[in-house]
Every structure is written in structure tokens, then in C-alpha cells.
Design an enzyme around this catalytic site. Sequence first.
Site, PDB file in Angstrom:
ATOM      1  N   GLU A 118      62.206  29.427  51.236  1.00 35.79           N
ATOM      2  CA  GLU A 118      62.769  30.664  50.708  1.00 35.79           C
ATOM      3  C   GLU A 118      62.307  30.893  49.274  1.00 35.79           C
ATOM      4  O   GLU A 118      62.142  29.942  48.511  1.00 35.79           O
ATOM      5  CB  GLU A 118      64.286  30.578  50.673  1.00 35.79           C
TER       6      GLU A 118
ATOM      7  N   CYS B 143      72.307  15.806  48.788  1.00 37.02           N
ATOM      8  CA  CYS B 143      73.539  16.169  48.070  1.00 37.02           C
ATOM      9  C   CYS B 143      74.505  16.814  49.076  1.00 37.02           C
ATOM     10  O   CYS B 143      74.124  17.710  49.819  1.00 37.02           O
ATOM     11  CB  CYS B 143      73.229  17.123  46.929  1.00 37.02           C
TER      12      CYS B 143
ATOM     13  N   CYS C 138      62.607  32.657  41.844  1.00 39.19           N
ATOM     14  CA  CYS C 138      63.108  31.310  42.110  1.00 39.19           C
ATOM     15  C   CYS C 138      62.293  30.753  43.266  1.00 39.19           C
ATOM     16  O   CYS C 138      62.299  31.320  44.359  1.00 39.19           O
ATOM     17  CB  CYS C 138      64.591  31.408  42.477  1.00 39.19           C
TER      18      CYS C 138
ATOM     19  N   CYS D  27      75.196  20.758  49.357  1.00 39.50           N
ATOM     20  CA  CYS D  27      74.036  21.651  49.368  1.00 39.50           C
ATOM     21  C   CYS D  27      73.482  21.768  50.787  1.00 39.50           C
ATOM     22  O   CYS D  27      73.231  20.746  51.440  1.00 39.50           O
ATOM     23  CB  CYS D  27      72.973  21.093  48.419  1.00 39.50           C
TER      24      CYS D  27
ATOM     25  N   CYS E  22      72.447  32.620  53.665  1.00 36.36           N
ATOM     26  CA  CYS E  22      71.264  31.774  53.827  1.00 36.36           C
ATOM     27  C   CYS E  22      71.649  30.311  53.895  1.00 36.36           C
ATOM     28  O   CYS E  22      70.924  29.505  54.453  1.00 36.36           O
ATOM     29  CB  CYS E  22      70.262  32.052  52.706  1.00 36.36           C
TER      30      CYS E  22
ATOM     31  N   CYS F  80      64.901  19.104  51.778  1.00 36.77           N
ATOM     32  CA  CYS F  80      65.074  18.184  50.648  1.00 36.77           C
ATOM     33  C   CYS F  80      65.615  16.866  51.189  1.00 36.77           C
ATOM     34  O   CYS F  80      66.451  16.855  52.083  1.00 36.77           O
ATOM     35  CB  CYS F  80      66.053  18.765  49.626  1.00 36.77           C
TER      36      CYS F  80
HETATM   37  N1  SAH Z   1      66.806  20.082  43.763  1.00 32.84           N
HETATM   38  C1  SAH Z   1      66.927  20.666  42.491  1.00 32.84           C
HETATM   39  C2  SAH Z   1      66.611  22.134  42.445  1.00 32.84           C
HETATM   40  C3  SAH Z   1      67.151  22.990  43.560  1.00 32.84           C
HETATM   41  S1  SAH Z   1      68.873  23.150  43.639  1.00 32.84           S
HETATM   42  C4  SAH Z   1      68.323  20.403  41.928  1.00 32.84           C
HETATM   43  O1  SAH Z   1      69.176  19.959  42.661  1.00 32.84           O
HETATM   44  O2  SAH Z   1      68.496  20.628  40.744  1.00 32.84           O
HETATM   45  C5  SAH Z   1      69.245  24.385  42.396  1.00 32.84           C
HETATM   46  C6  SAH Z   1      70.689  24.315  41.922  1.00 32.84           C
HETATM   47  O3  SAH Z   1      71.620  24.776  42.941  1.00 32.84           O
HETATM   48  C7  SAH Z   1      71.106  22.899  41.596  1.00 32.84           C
HETATM   49  O4  SAH Z   1      71.773  22.863  40.379  1.00 32.84           O
HETATM   50  C8  SAH Z   1      72.025  22.561  42.735  1.00 32.84           C
HETATM   51  O5  SAH Z   1      72.883  21.539  42.398  1.00 32.84           O
HETATM   52  C9  SAH Z   1      72.707  23.892  42.988  1.00 32.84           C
HETATM   53  N2  SAH Z   1      73.434  23.950  44.277  1.00 32.84           N
HETATM   54  C10 SAH Z   1      73.146  23.311  45.423  1.00 32.84           C
HETATM   55  N3  SAH Z   1      74.058  23.605  46.376  1.00 32.84           N
HETATM   56  C11 SAH Z   1      74.942  24.455  45.820  1.00 32.84           C
HETATM   57  C12 SAH Z   1      76.100  25.138  46.291  1.00 32.84           C
HETATM   58  N4  SAH Z   1      76.542  24.965  47.529  1.00 32.84           N
HETATM   59  N5  SAH Z   1      76.744  25.934  45.430  1.00 32.84           N
HETATM   60  C13 SAH Z   1      76.305  26.119  44.167  1.00 32.84           C
HETATM   61  N6  SAH Z   1      75.207  25.518  43.676  1.00 32.84           N
HETATM   62  C14 SAH Z   1      74.526  24.684  44.483  1.00 32.84           C
HETATM   63 FE1  SF4 Z   2      68.041  18.671  47.117  1.00 28.85          FE
HETATM   64 FE2  SF4 Z   2      70.385  18.053  46.034  1.00 28.85          FE
HETATM   65 FE3  SF4 Z   2      68.828  19.945  44.899  1.00 28.85          FE
HETATM   66 FE4  SF4 Z   2      70.055  20.389  47.258  1.00 28.85          FE
HETATM   67  S1  SF4 Z   2      71.027  20.076  45.273  1.00 28.85           S
HETATM   68  S2  SF4 Z   2      67.949  20.878  46.743  1.00 28.85           S
HETATM   69  S3  SF4 Z   2      69.953  18.315  48.202  1.00 28.85           S
HETATM   70  S4  SF4 Z   2      68.391  17.738  45.105  1.00 28.85           S
END
Ligand code: SAH
Ligand code: SF4
Length: 366
Positions: free
Chosen positions: A87, A111, A100, A114, A327, A107
Site C-alpha cells: 500500500e 507487533c 507514505c 498492527c 485497510c 512485516c
Molecule cells: N515498521 C515501522 C514503520 C511502519 S509502522 C514502525 O513500526 O515504525 C508506522 C507507524 O504506525 C508505527 O509507529 C506503528 O507503530 C504505527 N501503528 C501500527 N499499527 C497501528 C495501529 N493499529 N494504530 C495506530 N498506529 C499503528
Molecule cells: Fe511491522 Fe510492527 Fe511496524 Fe507493524 S508496527 S509494520 S508489525 S514493525
Amino acid sequence: MTSLYDLDRAQLAEALAGEPRYRVDQLWHGLYQEARPLEEVTTVPRALREGLARQFTAGLHPRAEVHSDRGATRKWVFALHDGATIETVLMLYRDRVTVCVSSQAGCAMGCSFCATGQAGFTRHLSTGEIVEQVLVAARLAAPRRLSNVVFMGMGEPLANYAATVGALRRLHEARGLSARHLTVSTVGVVPALERLAGEGLPLTLAVSLHAANDALRDQLVPLNRRYPLERLHAACRHWTEATGRRLSLEWALIDGVNDTPAAIDELADFAGPLRAHVNLIPLNPTPGYPVRGSAPERVRAVRDQLGRLGVNATVRDTRGRSIAAACGQLAAVTRGRGGLAVRARAPEGGAPARQQEHPEDAGQPA
Ligand code: SAH
Ligand code: SF4
């Protein structure tokens, strides 16, 4: 197969061996400055373009597009040449235009909150596949000029180090984007973070913290078991000292989990010595994580508490929430305002669409 956008300038010159030198300049300018697709770089002869098109892959195939914020936020689902999907999100603000980008299809970091993490890893993107997202977005943003790139889409950019650094260099050198305009968000891959500090690259770093005690962060961000907070803090300090740049910390506010006064005290202890800026993101719900985002009044209370503790904090705006929320539901159906519903084709291996609130500090729709 290699994408044309995987080539740096010297490699492009090699691919054009036997052609007059100025062809390289024309092509480079057309592809990067003007963001034209190869077939529209009409400054070079058609036969040359056709030869290159046979030799290299055209990377991104749009599968779905959704809009929100009256068209000021647009999201694309792209299929890559092997069917994996990613995306890309374009956001038009009054004073800037931000894209973005994804750095991986899926990934591997897992986490819990996420959607990308919940669904797992498909593959790394190449430099060209990252760069092409920016160029496609630049094209679609016209007549506005694309000004900012944030690595906050699917994937962990520092787990795909070479391609990420390659893309950053290309965007800086070929499109002239500067430090304030390139942001990498990482969950804290410590050795890569340390290495990045030494690249001399002009960029802004955002670290996804979410918890500032190891027990909680181990649960939310499994990578914390490998690189616990003490190491992460040292790497952040090294980053700020080596680059002289201010760091951002991202904190997705999860109701009753990391939005309590005690959790915010811990955050302030982590952020204060780094003089880091905190980005508060009310959590978006995802299918695999039952807990909700903090209510608006709690979000304000957290911001005020941080203010009292001397930590600079902003609440990320709700830009793109309607389509980003959909999404997160595994790219099944993406939905924009006005009843537009597009079925995004399910990728091979079920690569996820990620759930996210959109990047950067608060800003007004254009
Ligand atoms: N992997 C990298 C970059 C992509 S995620 C990272 O984790 O930083 C981009 C941002 O979205 C990160 O800060 C992540 O923690 C946040 N994020 C992921 N899932 C989320 C959710 N369900 N609600 C709000 N933010 C979220
Ligand atoms: Fe990957 Fe965690 Fe970033 Fe989601 S928040 S994209 S699982 S590193």
C-alpha cells in the site's frame, strides 16, 4: 528481475552504453525530476525506451484506489511483479504533499496491535520498488509538487536496510529531497539504527516506542526481547549525537494499556533526556487485537501530562482514518467516502494491508 528504478545513475549509464552521454541525463531527468513513466520520457528515442522496457520490469500495478478527506488522502494497493501487494498513501496538505511508502510486503516484526504484523511477512521490496511508489505518487499529485516521503507504510524499513538506504539516497540525489522531508519510522532494530547514524544521510528518524518499560514493550513489540529499552535508548542517544537531528517517538495510545499516568511518566523519562518529540497516535482497531484506542479526552490528558513533564508532544491528525481503518481488515474491502467500495485483490500468500493512522504531525487538509 530488476526494475529500472533499481539502477543508480552509473548503472543506467551502463545500460545505455553506446548511446550519447546526454541520453543518461535526459532519461534521469525524465524519470526522477519529471516523474514520467518510461514510455513518456519522449526526450529519448522510442526504440531506446522500448529496449529498456524489455530489459527491466515495470514494477507497480494498481489494484485498488480509495479516497478520503474529500480526495486529500488517497491510498493505492499495488501488486508487484510477482503478485505480492503493498500500500502507498498520498496526503495533500495546504503546505506540503506527503507520500507514505511501504518498505516490505508484510512485516516479520509481529507487533500485536498492527495488522501488518498480525498477518506476517511476504518479502522485502527492492530500492526500485520503494522509489517507484514515490514517483507514482508524484505523478498523481500533480500539479502539486510532492514534498515529503515517510517510510511508515507496510514493513520495517530497517529490517530491509540496503533497499531502504538505497531508496533514501536516490530520493535525495535524484529528486533533491532534504532531511526535513524524508522520515524513516522504525520499531527499533538497534544495530541497523546505529549503522544508519553513520551513513551521513539526510533524514528524520521516528522510533515506534509505544511502551517505556520492558515488560509491556516485550508484549506489544516482540523485537524488544532482542533489543530492550536500555539498548534502544543508547541507540537513540547515539543517533541524536551523531546526526544532530531531533528524534520523534511514536506512541500508539491503547486504552488502559499505555495511556495511564504511570505509563506516561515512563515515556517522559525515556523521551526527556533525548529531547525527543512525541507523536501520539490513538490506536486504530485491528482484527487480531481486541483492545481499543484511547478516548479523545484521555489523549488530551496524555498530551497535557507530557507538557507538564516538559516533553513536546503532538497528537497525530485523523487524516485517512476512514480508509486506513478498512485497510487494516486484511485488504479485504477498502472503502472511501461517498459509498465507493473497491475490492482489493487478495495477494498471493495473503499479504496484509496494514492498519495505520497517518504519519507526520497534525496538518490541515489542502
Ligand atoms: N515498521 C515501522 C514503520 C511502519 S509502522 C514502525 O513500526 O515504525 C508506522 C507507524 O504506525 C508505527 O509507529 C506503528 O507503530 C504505527 N501503528 C501500527 N499499527 C497501528 C495501529 N493499529 N494504530 C495506530 N498506529 C499503528
Ligand atoms: Fe511491522 Fe510492527 Fe511496524 Fe507493524 S508496527 S509494520 S508489525 S514493525
